[in-house]
Design an enzyme around this catalytic site. Structure first.
Site, PDB file in Angstrom:
ATOM      1  N   CYS A   2       0.862  -1.181   0.000  1.00  0.00           N
ATOM      2  CA  CYS A   2       0.000   0.000   0.000  1.00  0.00           C
ATOM      3  C   CYS A   2       0.900   1.233   0.000  1.00  0.00           C
ATOM      4  O   CYS A   2       2.121   1.129   0.071  1.00  0.00           O
ATOM      5  CB  CYS A   2      -0.846   0.027   1.268  1.00  0.00           C
ATOM      6  SG  CYS A   2      -1.818  -1.448   1.505  1.00  0.00           S
ATOM      7  N   ARG A  27       1.279   1.765  -6.013  1.00  0.00           N
ATOM      8  CA  ARG A  27       1.496   0.778  -4.931  1.00  0.00           C
ATOM      9  C   ARG A  27       0.204   0.109  -4.505  1.00  0.00           C
ATOM     10  O   ARG A  27       0.221  -0.906  -3.792  1.00  0.00           O
ATOM     11  CB  ARG A  27       2.127   1.463  -3.716  1.00  0.00           C
ATOM     12  CG  ARG A  27       3.485   2.094  -3.936  1.00  0.00           C
ATOM     13  CD  ARG A  27       3.966   2.797  -2.669  1.00  0.00           C
ATOM     14  NE  ARG A  27       4.161   1.850  -1.586  1.00  0.00           N
ATOM     15  CZ  ARG A  27       5.298   1.172  -1.392  1.00  0.00           C
ATOM     16  NH1 ARG A  27       6.310   1.353  -2.224  1.00  0.00           N
ATOM     17  NH2 ARG A  27       5.422   0.326  -0.399  1.00  0.00           N
ATOM     18  N   TRP A  73      -3.829  -1.550  -1.152  1.00  0.00           N
ATOM     19  CA  TRP A  73      -3.830  -2.784  -1.928  1.00  0.00           C
ATOM     20  C   TRP A  73      -4.283  -3.847  -0.936  1.00  0.00           C
ATOM     21  O   TRP A  73      -3.524  -4.239  -0.046  1.00  0.00           O
ATOM     22  CB  TRP A  73      -2.433  -3.098  -2.472  1.00  0.00           C
ATOM     23  CG  TRP A  73      -2.381  -4.432  -3.153  1.00  0.00           C
ATOM     24  CD1 TRP A  73      -2.023  -5.643  -2.608  1.00  0.00           C
ATOM     25  CD2 TRP A  73      -2.758  -4.725  -4.503  1.00  0.00           C
ATOM     26  NE1 TRP A  73      -2.143  -6.641  -3.527  1.00  0.00           N
ATOM     27  CE2 TRP A  73      -2.587  -6.120  -4.698  1.00  0.00           C
ATOM     28  CE3 TRP A  73      -3.210  -3.962  -5.557  1.00  0.00           C
ATOM     29  CZ2 TRP A  73      -2.865  -6.742  -5.910  1.00  0.00           C
ATOM     30  CZ3 TRP A  73      -3.487  -4.599  -6.775  1.00  0.00           C
ATOM     31  CH2 TRP A  73      -3.312  -5.959  -6.943  1.00  0.00           C
ATOM     32  N   ASN A  99       0.868  -0.126   6.251  1.00  0.00           N
ATOM     33  CA  ASN A  99       1.255  -0.939   5.097  1.00  0.00           C
ATOM     34  C   ASN A  99       1.940  -2.171   5.656  1.00  0.00           C
ATOM     35  O   ASN A  99       2.865  -2.062   6.459  1.00  0.00           O
ATOM     36  CB  ASN A  99       2.231  -0.152   4.192  1.00  0.00           C
ATOM     37  CG  ASN A  99       2.738  -1.009   3.037  1.00  0.00           C
ATOM     38  OD1 ASN A  99       2.047  -1.939   2.618  1.00  0.00           O
ATOM     39  ND2 ASN A  99       3.929  -0.713   2.550  1.00  0.00           N
ATOM     40  N   GLY A 100       1.476  -3.361   5.267  1.00  0.00           N
ATOM     41  CA  GLY A 100       2.094  -4.603   5.756  1.00  0.00           C
ATOM     42  C   GLY A 100       1.018  -5.609   6.129  1.00  0.00           C
ATOM     43  O   GLY A 100      -0.144  -5.463   5.770  1.00  0.00           O
ATOM     44  N   GLU A 474       6.252 -22.475 -18.925  1.00  0.00           N
ATOM     45  CA  GLU A 474       6.212 -21.102 -18.391  1.00  0.00           C
ATOM     46  C   GLU A 474       7.387 -20.291 -18.911  1.00  0.00           C
ATOM     47  O   GLU A 474       7.247 -19.137 -19.308  1.00  0.00           O
ATOM     48  CB  GLU A 474       6.180 -21.128 -16.867  1.00  0.00           C
ATOM     49  CG  GLU A 474       6.349 -19.792 -16.174  1.00  0.00           C
ATOM     50  CD  GLU A 474       5.308 -18.738 -16.561  1.00  0.00           C
ATOM     51  OE1 GLU A 474       4.311 -19.066 -17.237  1.00  0.00           O
ATOM     52  OE2 GLU A 474       5.541 -17.554 -16.217  1.00  0.00           O
ATOM     53  N   LYS A 478       7.007 -16.827 -21.115  1.00  0.00           N
ATOM     54  CA  LYS A 478       7.650 -15.555 -20.765  1.00  0.00           C
ATOM     55  C   LYS A 478       8.385 -14.986 -21.979  1.00  0.00           C
ATOM     56  O   LYS A 478       8.276 -13.819 -22.296  1.00  0.00           O
ATOM     57  CB  LYS A 478       8.641 -15.751 -19.612  1.00  0.00           C
ATOM     58  CG  LYS A 478       8.023 -15.993 -18.267  1.00  0.00           C
ATOM     59  CD  LYS A 478       7.296 -14.836 -17.666  1.00  0.00           C
ATOM     60  CE  LYS A 478       5.885 -14.610 -17.961  1.00  0.00           C
ATOM     61  NZ  LYS A 478       4.793 -15.436 -17.649  1.00  0.00           N
ATOM     62  N   GLU A 481       6.015 -13.993 -24.942  1.00  0.00           N
ATOM     63  CA  GLU A 481       5.116 -12.881 -24.595  1.00  0.00           C
ATOM     64  C   GLU A 481       5.767 -11.521 -24.806  1.00  0.00           C
ATOM     65  O   GLU A 481       5.123 -10.567 -25.227  1.00  0.00           O
ATOM     66  CB  GLU A 481       4.802 -12.960 -23.098  1.00  0.00           C
ATOM     67  CG  GLU A 481       3.528 -13.576 -22.694  1.00  0.00           C
ATOM     68  CD  GLU A 481       3.220 -13.274 -21.241  1.00  0.00           C
ATOM     69  OE1 GLU A 481       2.291 -12.507 -21.007  1.00  0.00           O
ATOM     70  OE2 GLU A 481       3.918 -13.808 -20.374  1.00  0.00           O
ATOM     71  N   HIS A 497       9.731 -37.036 -30.771  1.00  0.00           N
ATOM     72  CA  HIS A 497       8.474 -37.314 -31.493  1.00  0.00           C
ATOM     73  C   HIS A 497       8.058 -36.139 -32.359  1.00  0.00           C
ATOM     74  O   HIS A 497       6.882 -35.976 -32.677  1.00  0.00           O
ATOM     75  CB  HIS A 497       7.370 -37.640 -30.478  1.00  0.00           C
ATOM     76  CG  HIS A 497       7.667 -38.847 -29.660  1.00  0.00           C
ATOM     77  ND1 HIS A 497       7.534 -40.135 -30.108  1.00  0.00           N
ATOM     78  CD2 HIS A 497       8.175 -38.943 -28.404  1.00  0.00           C
ATOM     79  CE1 HIS A 497       7.906 -40.983 -29.164  1.00  0.00           C
ATOM     80  NE2 HIS A 497       8.296 -40.294 -28.119  1.00  0.00           N
ATOM     81  N   LYS A 597      -3.080  -6.996 -19.239  1.00  0.00           N
ATOM     82  CA  LYS A 597      -2.740  -7.621 -17.954  1.00  0.00           C
ATOM     83  C   LYS A 597      -3.837  -8.577 -17.504  1.00  0.00           C
ATOM     84  O   LYS A 597      -3.560  -9.634 -16.983  1.00  0.00           O
ATOM     85  CB  LYS A 597      -2.524  -6.546 -16.884  1.00  0.00           C
ATOM     86  CG  LYS A 597      -2.083  -7.108 -15.537  1.00  0.00           C
ATOM     87  CD  LYS A 597      -0.807  -7.914 -15.637  1.00  0.00           C
ATOM     88  CE  LYS A 597      -0.435  -8.613 -14.358  1.00  0.00           C
ATOM     89  NZ  LYS A 597       0.642  -9.602 -14.536  1.00  0.00           N
TER      90      LYS A 597
HETATM   91  C1  AGP Z   1       1.163 -14.475 -18.182  1.00  0.00           C
HETATM   92  O1  AGP Z   1       2.443 -13.851 -18.199  1.00  0.00           O
HETATM   93  C2  AGP Z   1       0.160 -13.729 -19.038  1.00  0.00           C
HETATM   94  N1  AGP Z   1       0.058 -12.387 -18.671  1.00  0.00           N
HETATM   95  C3  AGP Z   1      -1.173 -14.463 -19.119  1.00  0.00           C
HETATM   96  O2  AGP Z   1      -0.939 -15.744 -19.648  1.00  0.00           O
HETATM   97  C4  AGP Z   1      -1.926 -14.635 -17.793  1.00  0.00           C
HETATM   98  O3  AGP Z   1      -1.244 -15.566 -16.966  1.00  0.00           O
HETATM   99  C5  AGP Z   1      -3.326 -15.170 -18.095  1.00  0.00           C
HETATM  100  O4  AGP Z   1      -4.006 -14.206 -18.868  1.00  0.00           O
HETATM  101  C6  AGP Z   1      -4.126 -15.471 -16.831  1.00  0.00           C
HETATM  102  O5  AGP Z   1      -4.313 -14.308 -16.100  1.00  0.00           O
HETATM  103  P1  AGP Z   1      -4.853 -14.421 -14.571  1.00  0.00           P
HETATM  104  O6  AGP Z   1      -3.796 -15.153 -13.799  1.00  0.00           O
HETATM  105  O7  AGP Z   1      -5.015 -13.010 -14.119  1.00  0.00           O
HETATM  106  O8  AGP Z   1      -6.131 -15.178 -14.601  1.00  0.00           O
END
Ligand code: AGP
Length: 602
Positions: A2, A27, A73, A99-100, A474, A478, A481, A497, A597
């Site tokens: 926060c 924050r 937050w 905050n904490g 994953e 990364k 993306e 395969h 996001k």
């Molecule tokens: C991950 O780096 C991406 N931004 C995306 O795959 C994300 O994980 C996915 O859209 C799910 O989002 P959420 O965890 O907010 O549900």
């Protein structure tokens, strides 16, 4: 995380506090408020972003010159006006912003209720206002009352407190940052430089267990030994934008580096010496689920694949993992003794939300979410928050490790119920993870150097076995993306395969080569297949033996840990590889093209 801001001086402070909050909004932004001594205590709070608080101030602007403010937050308690800070002890006319996370807030709350205190909110922070009030009743020196109260508190805090009739602000820090701004006849307190920068470049960074008294005439700081101490005044040299990033070039980098702290936040107050303490799980003590189904998207789905392994390996509970988008459009078979777990950083992903709405028609649902009070968090019957703080980078990093940490907590608690003997060893291994992440981060320059070698390639393959397979997925996500490189994750054994057709000197292959001897031997033979076709190999490993050295072009060593906890370590180099390769390719990792996001549309 926060944002706290406070002022004491000669100027009317309401608008100044509001501007300070605006600087700190990154924050936390789910609710905000301020308390001003005008000279009676005046409190204004609002749900939503700071603009909502500004609207309220238009109609009632307190005129005082001493005030504290907070942008929230949420960690405990929904984002709403009653849970917004400042919290007050109306009896003693005290206001506090925090905050904490107060770990022993339940016990403190019950104690204070017995003493006649009435609570207005669902937050942990509110106990601070009543606890200070409890001591202030008999202690005329407000500073000492705060000191006495904090001696009862377990957990992390950065606080500012004011009391009607006292021309001072008392501030204290333990685990959450707090900075004093030294002006000309005016003093500031803030969670970071951002909000102070406009007023003064002279700051003092408080240390853990410091308590300070700010008055119009100056300040005094008492350390953890109750001794008055001098802390050096430093000059701010950063610009505002840099400060919000705490000196990092991008939020993604900041959030990668925050992970020792955010993983600790995910288990803080939950890793009891005899059992894991998860409020959300108590909801299911009478629900004998025999199966688990995990629903998620993207990175959260990959965390779910790790969860499958953790539940089956530790608790022997059959676990299925579904892409939420696939689950909801199939005619899924769900049994009434199946626990459905939704994993989501934002708590707003449309596919995951609709999948949970479908699942809850048949059985019980549980959420592992970052954003407190988000829709998925409210739609599930119960759940746990990962406490990662705002994740601003579009590419999920600290949320992923927070999710995996919470899945691990669940898995070892479920195991403990049938195999209590080995709980403590699993607990100790998790407690050691933050320091091990720090160790990996200390080798960032070596990882950056490797990124330079491969940043020009337009393809990459990520391979792993067992738990390292979702980590490979994953790591590939990364990279693809944020960098524009087409990266693909694959089970290492599956390479022959199909993907082996792609191997040549232009195909960097990242092998995650930690794990038991069987896995390690198998991965070495997969590496030999790649080497034979001139592929370039980057190996993530926990030991460096002669065979690996001969096969891998680059080795990134990670500390040893248990198989179940290895994803928390193995993913760190992959996050850094992706970040640095993206930057080297001229990309802005915080704004990857075509991505948002939170995917709140289907
Ligand atoms: C991950 O780096 C991406 N931004 C995306 O795959 C994300 O994980 C996915 O859209 C799910 O989002 P959420 O965890 O907010 O549900």
């Amino acid at each position: 995380m926060c944002g706290i801001f406070g002022y004491i001086g000669e100027k009317p402070c309401a608008s100044l506090l509001l501007e300070g909050l605006r600087r700190l909004e990154y924050r936390g932004y789910d609710s905000a408020g301020m308390a001003v001594l005008a000279p009676t205590l005046s409190i204004i709070k609002a749900k939503g972003q700071i603009a909502e608080l500004a609207k309220k101030l238009k109609s009632t602007t307190p005129t005082g010159t001493i005030g504290i403010a907070h942008t929230r937050w949420a960690t405990h308690g929904e984002p709403n006006e009653q849970n917004a800070h400042p919290h007050t002890c109306t009896h003693e006319r005290i206001a506090v912003v925090h905050n904490g996370i107060i770990e022993n807030y339940h016990a403190l709350r019950e104690y204070l209720k017995e003493k006649g205190h009435h609570f207005q909110s669902d937050t942990d922070s509110e106990v601070l206002a009543h606890l200070i009030g409890h001591f202030a009743k008999d202690e005329p020196d407000f500073f000492i009352a705060v000191q006495q109260a904090l001696s009862e508190v377990e957990g992390a805090y950065g606080i500012a407190a004011i009391k009607e009739g006292r021309d001072e602000i008392i501030v204290a820090r333990n685990g959450s940052p707090l900075i004093l701004g030294i002006g000309d006849g005016e003093y500031f307190v803030s969670s970071d430089h951002t909000a102070i920068n406009d007023h003064t470049k002279d700051i003092i960074c408080l240390e853990d267990k410091d308590i300070a008294r700010l008055t119009r005439e100056g300040y005094t700081i008492i350390d953890m030994h109750n001794k008055e101490i001098h802390r050096d005044v430093e000059k701010i040299t950063w610009d505002i934008h840099k400060i919000q990033l705490s000196g990092h070039d991008h939020f993604m980098h900041k959030e990668i580096i925050e992970q020792p702290e955010t993983v600790a936040n995910a288990f803080r107050g939950r890793l009891g010496k005899t059992a894991v303490k998860l409020d959300g799980l108590e909801e299911f003590k009478d629900f004998p689920f025999t199966r688990i189904r995990i629903l998620a998207c993207g990175t959260s789905y990959y965390a779910g694949l790790i969860g499958k392994y953790l539940f089956e390996e530790n608790a022997r509970i059959p676990t299925e993992v579904d892409y939420a988008s696939e689950f909801r459009y199939r005619n899924p078979i769900l049994s009434s003794d199946e626990l459905v777990i939704a994993i989501s950083q934002s708590g707003e992903t449309a596919d995951t939300l609709e999948a949970i709405r479908l699942a809850k028609k048949s059985t019980a649902t549980f959420g592992i979410v970052n954003v407190v009070g988000s829709t998925i968090a409210r739609q599930t019957k119960a759940g746990i928050y990962i406490h990662a703080g705002p994740e601003i980078g579009v590419a999920s990093t600290k949320a992923f490790t927070g999710q995996v940490t919470c899945l691990y907590l669940l898995a070892i608690e479920l195991r403990r119920r049938t195999h209590p003997a080995d709980y403590l060893s699993r607990r100790e291994e998790l407690l050691a993870i933050p320091e091990k992440i720090k160790e990996i981060l200390s080798h960032e320059e070596d990882i950056k150097a490797i990124s330079k070698v491969y940043a020009r390639h337009d393809n990459a393959l990520y391979l792993g076995r067992g738990l390292n397979y979702p980590v490979a997925l994953e790591g590939a996500l990364k990279l693809k993306e944020i960098s524009g490189i087409h990266a693909e994750g694959y089970p290492a054994a599956e390479m022959k395969h199909g993907p082996i057709a792609l191997i040549d000197e232009n195909m960097p292959v990242v092998f995650i080569a930690t794990g038991d001897e069987v896995n390690y031997e198998k991965v070495l033979s997969n590496m030999a297949e790649v080497k034979a076709r001139k592929g370039k190999i980057i190996a993530i490993a926990s030991k460096n033996d002669i065979r690996l050295t001969k096969l891998a072009d680059h080795i990134i060593l990670v500390p040893k840990t248990t198989e179940c906890l290895s994803p928390l370590l193995n993913v760190i180099p992959l996050q850094l590889l992706a970040y640095h390769m993206a930057v080297l390719r001229g990309k802005n990792p915080d704004r990857p093209q075509n991505l948002a996001k939170a995917v709140t549309v289907e």
